[in-house]
Enzyme design. Structure first.
Site, PDB file in Angstrom:
ATOM      1  N   LYS A 124     -11.288  45.684   7.123  1.00  0.00           N
ATOM      2  CA  LYS A 124     -12.431  46.508   6.695  1.00  0.00           C
ATOM      3  C   LYS A 124     -12.432  46.661   5.181  1.00  0.00           C
ATOM      4  O   LYS A 124     -13.435  46.378   4.512  1.00  0.00           O
ATOM      5  CB  LYS A 124     -12.381  47.872   7.394  1.00  0.00           C
ATOM      6  CG  LYS A 124     -13.601  48.729   7.127  1.00  0.00           C
ATOM      7  CD  LYS A 124     -13.391  49.661   5.963  1.00  0.00           C
ATOM      8  CE  LYS A 124     -14.668  50.446   5.684  1.00  0.00           C
ATOM      9  NZ  LYS A 124     -14.481  51.366   4.529  1.00  0.00           N
ATOM     10  N   ASP A 143     -16.604  49.171  10.484  1.00  0.00           N
ATOM     11  CA  ASP A 143     -15.954  50.475  10.533  1.00  0.00           C
ATOM     12  C   ASP A 143     -16.459  51.161  11.804  1.00  0.00           C
ATOM     13  O   ASP A 143     -17.070  50.516  12.652  1.00  0.00           O
ATOM     14  CB  ASP A 143     -16.253  51.284   9.263  1.00  0.00           C
ATOM     15  CG  ASP A 143     -17.726  51.637   9.150  1.00  0.00           C
ATOM     16  OD1 ASP A 143     -18.531  51.206  10.008  1.00  0.00           O
ATOM     17  OD2 ASP A 143     -18.085  52.345   8.196  1.00  0.00           O
TER      18      ASP A 143
END
Length: 215
Positions: A124, A143
């Site tokens: 991420k 996310d």
DNA sequence: ATCCCGAGGG
DNA sequence: CCCTCTGGAT
């Protein structure tokens, strides 16, 4: 064949969101990849405003990866903690800076497989940094917002972030990966919220199998 | 009072 | 897979 339909739908969804926010505003805006990396690590646990408060102090005192990497943990904790909270991230930003200085010449590598070897950095964060600082489409940012939105829209049936990212990458053209990630994050944060999704205001409502019928 | 980000570790 | 970190948001 079914796959091309899913792709078409994914592109339509991204196009709709792009129409809404052609140029997704980024709260964390650092030209320097290392600074963006540190800010992104900190942001994972706090608010954007708070990160924007801490980082000027942090980078003035420790202006380079080598400097921050060599800093005493208590001092970084003090700065971080005095400005806000998340003192436990001090160790992570030091460790990441240290390895960056020692193993990568103080420069964030352009290969995501190398970026994720930095302590405290997984896909991420790496995708955010590579996309925003270098414009490199290393993947799609996933996310919790992107996860939720993608599931609700039926773009993926997976629950694992890596598998969700794989699905999104397969559905969208590579030159849309960076923007689509931003847009999905923002859409999840402000419209397709976890609690009370604003389906009546959602530009994707007619494409969404999960839309609230009444809300 | 409970839920929560994202990473790492068991 | 489940758990922890930490303080803000709800």
């Amino acid at each position: 064949m079914a796959e091309s339909l899913r792709e078409a739908r994914a592109r339509q969804i991204d196009a709709r969101l792009a129409e809404l926010t052609p140029d997704p505003k980024v709260e964390l805006d650092f030209e320097d990849a290392w600074q963006l990396l540190i800010a992104t690590i900190l942001a994972a646990q706090s608010t954007d405003k708070l990160v924007n408060t801490v980082t000027p102090v942090l980078f003035r005192r420790w202006p380079t990866p080598a400097a921050l990497g060599a800093a005493a943990q208590e001092e970084v904790e003090e700065v971080v903690h005095s400005t806000g909270f998340f003192r436990n991230k001090a160790k992570a930003v030091i460790a990441a800076s240290k390895k960056l200085a020692e193993d990568f010449g103080g420069v964030v590598p352009r290969d995501i497989d190398e970026v994720v070897t930095l302590p405290g950095v997984a896909r991420k964060t790496a995708n955010v940094v590579l996309g925003s600082a270098y414009g490199i489409a290393s993947g799609v940012v996933v996310d919790t917002h992107v996860t939720r939105v993608s599931q609700r829209l039926g773009l993926t049936a997976e629950t694992n972030a890596v598998k969700i990212e794989r699905d999104l990458c397969a559905l969208l053209p590579r030159d849309r990966w960076i923007g689509a990630g931003h847009r999905l994050v923002l859409h999840g944060r402000y419209v397709c919220k976890a609690k009370k999704p604003l389906c009546t205001e959602c530009v994707l409502a007619d494409l969404c199998p999960s839309r609230a019928s009444d809300a």
